[in-house]
Design an enzyme around this catalytic site. Structure first.
Site: not given
Lengths: 737, 321
Positions: A234, A462, A624, A626, A628, A633, A697, A700
């Site tokens: 994190f 991740t 995206i 993946n 899952k 995330q 990404g 976050e």
């Protein structure tokens, strides 16, 4: 033709190892003759060490050394900012001098044959101090406030605010938060023949290698960092903290492998945290809700050793359309350890303030808060004057609103109800930059029919292992169970740090290109090999799918498995490497992900109990890879956001700077029981400005709207506007609902 | 953790060593030994003693062995059927892993979560009598508003004990050949000038059983715990209520509060305010006011006074609905 695994819900390739306890984390590595180092931490918040009496400790059973600033070789400072991969958690190396800057600073290290011996001896090291009263609070009159270079301005926000017909002027405070990764920071250092092998838990093996090379003064190739798994970071494991150079120094000094684990209590002082922030936001608007001015001033705690800026004003210049904007950041130096990035740094606390102010404006104007955001929708990035590479925030709002039932929201405070509970509905905007850096990756196709992909990056939980394997599978058609992903090792081709939600976007291009490159070699081999069905053909006429080489336009079954071609040449494997750079569209576009979050809280006024009841997140984060891992995330970020909004706070004792709640029982994070029904929707518009896969990404962004949405929902339910997190019962007792 | 001598006792007689600390679930003792807060020279493991049964008591009540685990006690059919307040209190405490270890006797004697008690770098009158109390002007959100003294305001952390207080449990303890019965309310001492002395047990005296008296027919009971998060946190305020209502009138009420006092807090004031009165919100509110009368807030815990009142009002409302 088999369909690609990219974009599917793929279970993590390392999942079984983790849930069966077979994944070896940093200090799980079995090392012979291992010694244990236990830090002695300062028991004062500020001052000087006047003496360290180790005479008792040194004579205790099993003790090998008591190391401190008076008796060790120096640990060097790193060459930052002149050299890359040289960023330590804290600029001052441990044991540099006799100054104590904060409570919990490592002042000595006891090394012994067993952990218990080292712990016991550490209690017998007597440190004497010349203590001063530490500076702990942002408003301590003795604390120095420093300006920073982060200063954005367009138009004249002060003047526009002064003359605006409708104004919001409010200050928002977020206390220190501690990452609290499950796996504690720990390091095993082995020194042999002039070289270090370091078993680490890190979000950046390459940076870690660079930092230790510089701090210990050895050439970079003499530092080998191994970090196959990371039990959560994190942000707290982006950069090496003092336990790593100390383990290395002890191993070299003693000629014996040394492990140093940071106890949970010292993870609250010595491995970074999200610093306390105070944000003053002024919004000016017309009567119909068009923003005229945004003035956002943020200050945050930093340590005496580092100027860490929590970039709260990061999103302010581009998030909403507004002609007059200023965003200013300043620092307050306190006797608290060095802050560091914590999931969604800057933007997350910044969005709590900015979007809370937007809600206060909506209430003043009596405009639906979602409608207010639409009225101020930024069609382009007004700070850079560039178009957004791929922005579908409006659709996020609309999809979310529809799915959540937003149109049924009665804006009157305390007006919605389910049984005993008053309902509160809140929503917020999410945003995070779309980053892609440079990376190298290697792909190997072996005669045993397997593929291997490797890169000196790391998987911090991740799904990086899985994403790397998925890309190879996508390009070659080799099924996932025959693709081995290797990472977490600095001897592999240099890869990215897992930070800033950039790792996936950075790696996928390098892996894709290395895959293409090794297939090119394979096609050449296929046309230049006797007995190959393609001998003499044009290599450009060949393709590979389902793990088989075949003619373009024909079925995979018409060709041969790739390993057959390697066997014909008696070749063990073909291997190729690729190096890729930043996002192709970065000069032309403003690149960000966006999203919207909708949250329902339940308020039981009779017992002053507030709980989150449901959350919905709609994300516009490119393609995206993946679903899952990607969905996880976002879910994880929302859980963390519930903690941030309602529970988390590192509390410092003003007398000595000690975090009084420095453990898992007293520092509250959300438990499973605090996490309600959650839903995540990805819009999935590939952003080709970032690369071929169009993946931005997602690590976050899921955190960036939660706190403001909960604060808004809380206001809607209780009538209490909480501007200081966490939203706890004592702040809600005044509710008259 | 300091080195210590470890023995295992197979009989109660063999366990009664006045120089030893008893080890049952270990969820408090081991935790505090790691922190150097508890530094026993001898530890006797009592887990092999035959004290892990729940049995019917001759008076129709329940006899609970001191080694009955919290998780077992919480789901015991008799407890669930007749003493719901106890089952609810147990299940609201700690985590499943801790409840699987923690015992009935140990839970009664668990030590406070006061930050300053748990850190030997601080002064603490509980650890070192006369050294001072840093909680007084420190961070004291979790501290007590009732039962404190200028020497100590540490909160008693148990949920189970609060329920047992409202059930008028009796503790059976053995020392040498002597066996005595102690009303639970009399087990605990207020900190006064001697916060290091938390209960009336003598060194080497072992809790062997807890008995719960039979409740009058028609009695209902409930435990309500309020805290920041939904699980795994000590109470900010909690209420245990054991009441019988007849014709809308409260015949009998036993009330205890948790999370707000230096010991599990039986409120005879609240009971007196309720008995003989009608089951109305107004009367519940008056009982809550009576319960918290004289509460002394510190800098960070004033909210607990109001929170405890609301807990009690709600618990009574639910029970008499």
């Amino acid at each position: 033709m088999a369909t690609s695994v990219v974009g599917k819900e793929v279970t993590r390739v390392d999942g079984r190892l983790k849930v069966t306890g077979r994944a070896a984390y940093a200090v799980d590595h079995p090392i012979e003759n291992l010694a244990y180092g236990v830090p002695v931490a300062s028991a004062i918040g500020s001052g000087k060490i006047t003496g360290i009496d180790a005479s008792v400790a040194e004579k205790m059973p099993g003790v090998l050394a008591v190391m401190h600033h008076g008796n060790t070789e120096p640990i060097f400072r790193t060459a930052e900012p002149f050299e890359r991969d040289s960023h330590p958690g804290e600029n001052r190396p441990p044991f540099e001098d006799d100054v104590v800057y904060y409570y919990g600073q490592f002042v000595a290290l006891v090394v012994a044959n067993t952990l218990q011996q080292a712990q016991e001896a550490a209690r017998h090291v007597k440190v004497s101090y010349d203590a001063k009263k530490p500076l702990i609070s942002l408003d301590d009159p003795g604390a120095e406030t420093k300006p920073t270079r982060r200063h954005y301005t367009r138009g004249d926000a002060d003047a526009a605010f002064a003359s605006a017909p409708v104004k919001v002027d409010a200050t928002y405070v977020i206390p220190t938060e501690t990452h609290n990764a499950m796996e504690m920071h720990g390091s095993i250092a082995v020194w042999k023949d002039g070289k270090f092998t370091l078993y680490e838990t890190t979000q950046g093996v390459m940076n870690h290698q660079g930092v230790i090379s510089q701090m210990l003064g050895v050439p970079v190739e003499n530092v080998h960092v191994v970090s196959p798994f990371c039990g959560g970071g994190f942000g707290s494991k982006l950069f090496p903290w003092p336990q790593s150079p100390l383990a290395a120094l002890a191993a070299r000094t003693l000629g014996r492998p040394v492990q140093v684990t940071v106890p949970r209590s010292l993870m609250f002082t010595t491995t970074g945290h999200r610093p306390e922030t105070e944000q003053h936001v002024r919004l000016g608007a017309t009567q119909d809700g068009k923003l005229l001015a945004i003035a956002h001033e943020a200050k945050n705690q930093t340590s005496p050793m580092n100027d860490y800026v929590e970039g709260c004003t990061e999103p302010t210049p581009f998030l909403y359309s507004c002609p007059n904007v200023t965003a200013v950041q300043s620092l307050v130096t306190l006797n608290i350890g060095t802050p560091t990035s914590m999931r969604g740094p800057g933007t997350t606390p910044g969005m709590f303030a900015l979007d809370s102010a937007m809600d206060e404006l909506a209430v003043k104007l009596n405009i639906d808060p979602l409608e207010l955001r639409l009225r101020n929708y930024a069609e382009k990035d007004e700070s850079s004057n560039r178009p957004f590479s791929s922005k579908h925030l409006r659709e996020c709002y609309q999809t979310g609103a529809e799915k959540f039932g937003w149109s049924k929201r009665n804006p009157k405070v305390g007006s919605m109800r389910d049984g005993n509970e008053i309902l509160g509905w809140g929503m917020a905007t999410c945003t995070w930059g779309a980053y892609r850096g440079g990376a190298q990756a290697r792909v190997r196709l072996s005669a045993d029919g397997r593929a291997r992909v490797s890169c000196a990056t790391q998987d911090i939980g991740t799904g990086t292992y899985t994403v790397m394997a998925e890309i190879v599978s996508d390009k070659t058609g080799i099924p996932l169970d025959r693709v081995d992903a290797v990472l977490g090792d600095s001897s592999l081709p240099p890869g990215p740090t897992s930070g800033g939600s950039s790792a996936t976007a950075t790696i996928v291009s390098a892996v894709a290109q290395a895959s293409m490159s090794v297939m090119d070699d394979l096609f050449k081999l296929a046309v230049h090999t006797e007995k190959s069905p393609f001998n003499g053909a044009d290599s450009a006429s060949l393709v590979m799918s389902s793990g088989r080489v075949h003619k373009k336009g024909e079925s995979p079954e018409s060709g041969v498995p790739f390993e057959q071609l390697l066997k014909l040449r008696r070749i063990a494997a073909l291997e190729q490497e690729a190096k890729t750079g930043g996002a192709p569209g970065r000069e032309k576009y403003s690149m960000h992900s966006f999203g919207a979050q909708f949250i329902e809280v339940g308020w039981d006024p009779g017992i002053a109990r507030l709980r989150v009841r449901r959350t919905l997140t709609v994300m516009d984060a490119g393609r995206i890879i993946n679903k899952k891992a990607g969905g996880n995330q976002i879910l994880g970020a929302v859980v963390m956001g519930i903690g941030m909004a309602m529970l988390e706070e590192t509390v410092y004792d003003p007398r000595n700077g000690k975090p009084v709640n420095n453990n898992y029982a007293d520092y509250l994070v959300a438990t499973n029981a605090d996490v309600p029904e959650q839903e995540v929707i990805f819009l999935e518009y590939p952003d080709l400005a970032i690369g071929e896969y169009g993946a931005r990404g997602i690590g976050e962004i899921g955190l960036t709207g939660v706190a403001s949405a909960i604060a808004m929902a809380t206001y809607h339910a209780t009538g209490v506007r909480v501007r200081e997190l966490p939203i706890r019962v004592e702040k809600l007792l005044e509710s008259r609902v | 953790m300091r080195a210590f001598q470890f023995t295992q006792a197979k009989t109660v007689d063999a366990a009664l060593d006045p120089g030893s600390r008893f080890l049952a679930g270990g969820t408090t003792l081991i935790d505090l030994m790691k922190l150097d807060v508890e530094t026993p020279e001898r530890v006797v493991d009592i887990n092999l003693l035959p004290l892990a049964r729940v049995e019917a008591a001759p008076d129709g009540g329940l006899k609970i062995g001191a080694l009955v685990r919290n998780s077992d006690l919480a789901v015991h059919p008799e407890v669930k059927a007749r003493y719901a307040v106890l089952s609810e209190a147990l299940l609201s405490g700690a985590s499943p892993q801790l409840r699987n270890m923690a015992t009935t006797g140990g839970n009664l004697l668990q030590r406070t979560r006061c930050y300053y008690f748990r850190d030997t770098a601080y002064a603490c009158n509980k650890r070192q009598p006369g050294s001072g109390c840093p909680a007084m002007d420190g961070y004291n959100r979790i501290h007590a508003v009732l039962g404190g003294s200028e020497h100590c305001v540490a909160t008693h952390p148990s949920d189970m004990a609060v329920a047992m207080m409202a059930l008028e449990a009796v503790v059976h303890a053995r020392k040498d050949k002597r066996e005595r019965r102690i009303a639970l309310d009399e087990l605990y001492l207020l900190p006064g000038t001697t916060p290091d002395k938390e209960n009336v047990l003598e060194p080497g005296e072992l809790i062997t059983y807890v008995t719960l008296p039979k409740l009058p027919a028609g009695t209902k009971s409930h435990y309500l715990k309020l805290r920041d998060r939904a699980q795994y946190e000590f109470a900010l305020a909690s209420a245990a209520v054991v009441v019988s209502v007849s014709g809308g009138r409260i015949e009998r009420a036993r009330i205890a509060l948790g999370g707000i006092a230096t010991k599990p807090w039986r409120s005879r004031e609240a009971e007196a305010a309720l008995e003989g009165k009608s089951a109305s919100e107004e009367n519940f509110r008056a009982a809550a006011e009576a319960a918290m009368h004289g509460a002394k807030p510190l800098r960070d815990n004033k909210f607990k006074i109001e929170l405890a009142k609301r807990a009690l009002v709600r618990a009574l409302t639910v029970m008499t609905a």
